[in-house]
Write a protein that holds these residues in place. Structure first.
Motif, PDB file in Angstrom:
ATOM      1  N   ALA A   1      -2.086  -6.161  -0.830  1.00  0.00           N
ATOM      2  CA  ALA A   1      -1.419  -5.110  -0.206  1.00  0.00           C
ATOM      3  C   ALA A   1      -0.189  -4.368  -1.478  1.00  0.00           C
ATOM      4  N   SER A   2      -0.624  -3.048  -1.627  1.00  0.00           N
ATOM      5  CA  SER A   2       0.079  -1.979  -2.470  1.00  0.00           C
ATOM      6  C   SER A   2       1.142  -2.772  -2.620  1.00  0.00           C
TER       7      SER A   2
ATOM      8  N   PRO B   1      -7.250  -3.034  -2.287  1.00  0.00           N
ATOM      9  CA  PRO B   1      -7.078  -2.982  -1.197  1.00  0.00           C
ATOM     10  C   PRO B   1      -9.232  -2.505  -0.976  1.00  0.00           C
TER      11      PRO B   1
ATOM     12  N   GLU C   1      -7.415  -9.413  -0.647  1.00  0.00           N
ATOM     13  CA  GLU C   1      -6.704  -8.499  -1.018  1.00  0.00           C
ATOM     14  C   GLU C   1      -5.964  -8.394  -0.759  1.00  0.00           C
TER      15      GLU C   1
ATOM     16  N   ARG D   1      -3.974  -9.243   2.538  1.00  0.00           N
ATOM     17  CA  ARG D   1      -4.977  -8.189   3.837  1.00  0.00           C
ATOM     18  C   ARG D   1      -5.233  -8.851   4.396  1.00  0.00           C
TER      19      ARG D   1
ATOM     20  N   GLY E   1       1.592 -10.443   2.388  1.00  0.00           N
ATOM     21  CA  GLY E   1       0.760  -9.326   0.869  1.00  0.00           C
ATOM     22  C   GLY E   1      -0.219  -9.645   1.109  1.00  0.00           C
TER      23      GLY E   1
END
Length: 513
Positions: free
Chosen positions: A464-465, A496, A462, A440, A438
């Motif tokens: 991830a969605s 992100p 960051e 980035r 998860g």
């Protein structure tokens, strides 16, 4: 004297029966070891090493702190080899200790290792996970006969010969070995002696890890240079019970000892009024403090807590240094105490033949103690020239005040210092990116920040969605704790594209902080 070998041999000839070292972890039966005792063991080890043609070559030292370490280090120099101190592999923490050791071996290119029999067997048994360990030729110094000392012949070394590769990184990916010559060591030992005002009438004490510059040069070699006896304690003993340090100071009448800023704070937090009252710290004359920012609040708390035990503020000796300058760069005078300059503690003036320059706010250092460079790395990695003179760029920020004393204000580099331990943010980021789903890749930042006078670790990344925020934060803390032995005090999860970067795509860790 041109070499450390000549220095110790001179001590042995002139004062063979004098007290040299007391290894306090040996318990109530611990006895002072003489110069002659250590010299005999070092000569025997050198003879055993000479069978492996190690003159001028790096030799790995893998010992727990204690007598064997001191004998092995000197034995390495007595053989004309280049000592490479390293932490032994810990079977209980292989995820952290083994990659770091493998990187160090690969970087230094050592073919021979000095150790104890049980450690050598343990390391060799890890051959499947670390073929570099199995490939080493092992010399177990506990199996070396003292009779071999009679066969020793002095090595062909001089002032310019390399004595030590001091690895600065506690990281797994970027080990850098500082090349220290015999001349570097002797010059810096002279600076410390003069700055501390050390004499044979003093008694030293150190719990600092002998694998690092402060523990090895300040705790082991400096007492030899100044001719004073020193008590050595394992850093694990100190960390498990900090008051063992001060109890030893009280019991032996230690006059010179110290450590990083965190050590003084730890003693305050981990002691009771009753324990403090049982101490006699009135003979402590040089309480050096360095290796990380010296905080005035720490000095105040310690002085107040232990005033009833006889500790005097005048004993504080703030100083500044780094491995690339052998050890010490600046310091004050014995008995002067800590001097404030604005909101910061002054680190004193440049000692001996050292010279300081402040270039765009960064501290630069030149002088005979400055190392030859990094092993197998280009000089421009940390050196520049100013008016034709070679300077070390320290990466630390500071200024010279009106009294000509150095005031360290921060770090230009992203290095994080926790309890005197150097952490490279790239290594923390890599560990998380490899093991936490998860997160980035290329969008993480580890950084240090201050709270209540303590430096802590923060981590921004960051995510991830769709990633579960609680699960990601928990995983980050777990990975850094297990893989890097780091406790994270703040985790910042970002959408992100939100982590600060330069126009060229580099992470801006200071902006993240």
């Amino acid at each position: 004297m041109a070499t450390v070998v000549a220095l110790f041999r001179d001590r042995t000839r002139n004062q063979p029966a004098d007290r040299a070292f007391l290894f306090v972890d040996e318990g109530d039966d611990a006895q002072w070891v003489t110069y002659a005792d250590i010299d005999r063991a070092a000569r025997a080890i050198a003879v055993a090493l000479s069978e492996h043609d190690v003159a001028g070559q790096p030799v790995l030292l893998l010992y727990p702190p204690g007598r064997s370490y001191v004998e092995g280090f000197l034995g390495c120099l007595y053989a004309g080899a280049i000592a490479v101190p390293a932490y032994p592999p810990d079977p209980a923490r292989l995820g952290r200790t083994l990659p770091r050791l493998r990187s160090l071996i690969a970087d230094c290119g050592a073919g021979v290792a000095l150790s104890l029999s049980w450690l050598a067997e343990t390391a060799q048994a890890m051959g499947g996970e670390a073929p570099e360990l199995a490939a080493l030729r092992w010399v177990s110094t506990d199996a070396v006969s003292g009779e071999a000392a009679q066969q020793w012949t002095p090595p062909r070394v001089d002032a310019g010969s390399l004595a030590l590769l001091q690895y600065t990184s506690g990281s797994t990916g970027t080990p850098r070995g500082v090349m220290l010559t015999h001349a570097n060591l002797l010059h810096n030992l002279g600076l410390i002696r003069d700055g501390f005002g050390a004499t044979p009438a003093d008694v030293g004490m150190s719990w600092l890890p002998p694998y690092h510059d402060m523990g090895l040069i300040g705790g082991v070699l400096q007492p030899i240079y100044s001719g004073l006896p020193v008590a050595l304690m394992s850093p694990l003993t100190f960390l498990s019970r900090p008051m063992a340090w001060l109890e030893t100071v009280s019991r032996l009448g230690v006059t010179i000892t110290g450590g990083p800023n965190f050590a003084f704070d730890l003693c305050v937090r981990k002691s009771t009024p009753q324990q403090r009252q049982a101490l006699d710290l009135s003979g402590w004359e040089v309480a050096f403090c360095g290796a990380e920012p010296v905080r005035p609040q720490t000095l105040d708390r310690f002085a107040e807590a232990f005033a009833g035990a006889g500790f005097r503020r005048e004993a504080f000796y703030p100083c500044y240094g780094l491995a690339e300058a052998t050890l010490i760069v600046t310091g004050g005078r014995r008995g002067q105490g800590a001097r404030m300059s604005g909101r910061h503690v002054s680190s004193g003036k440049a000692l001996g033949g050292q010279r300081l320059a402040i270039v765009d706010g960064e501290i630069w250092v030149s002088g005979p103690s400055v190392a030859a460079g990094y092993w197998r790395r280009p000089e421009e990695e940390c050196f520049s020239y100013l008016a034709g003179e070679r300077y070390l760029r320290t990466g630390d920020l500071g200024y010279l005040d009106s009294a000509g004393e150095l005031v360290v204000t921060g770090r230009a580099k992203d290095l994080i210092i926790i309890r005197g331990r150097n952490l490279y943010p790239q290594d923390l980021e890599q560990a998380v990116e490899q093991d936490v789903a998860g997160v980035r890749p290329g969008c993480t930042a580890a950084f240090g920040f201050e709270r209540d006078g303590q430096e802590l670790v923060g981590f921004a990344c960051e995510v991830a969605s769709g990633a579960g925020e609680t699960a990601v934060a928990t995983a980050i803390r777990r990975v850094l704790s297990e893989a890097c032995e780091v406790s994270v005090s703040a985790v910042i999860l970002l959408a992100p594209g939100r982590i600060p970067k330069t126009s060229s795509g580099k992470i801006q860790r200071h902006a993240c902080r």
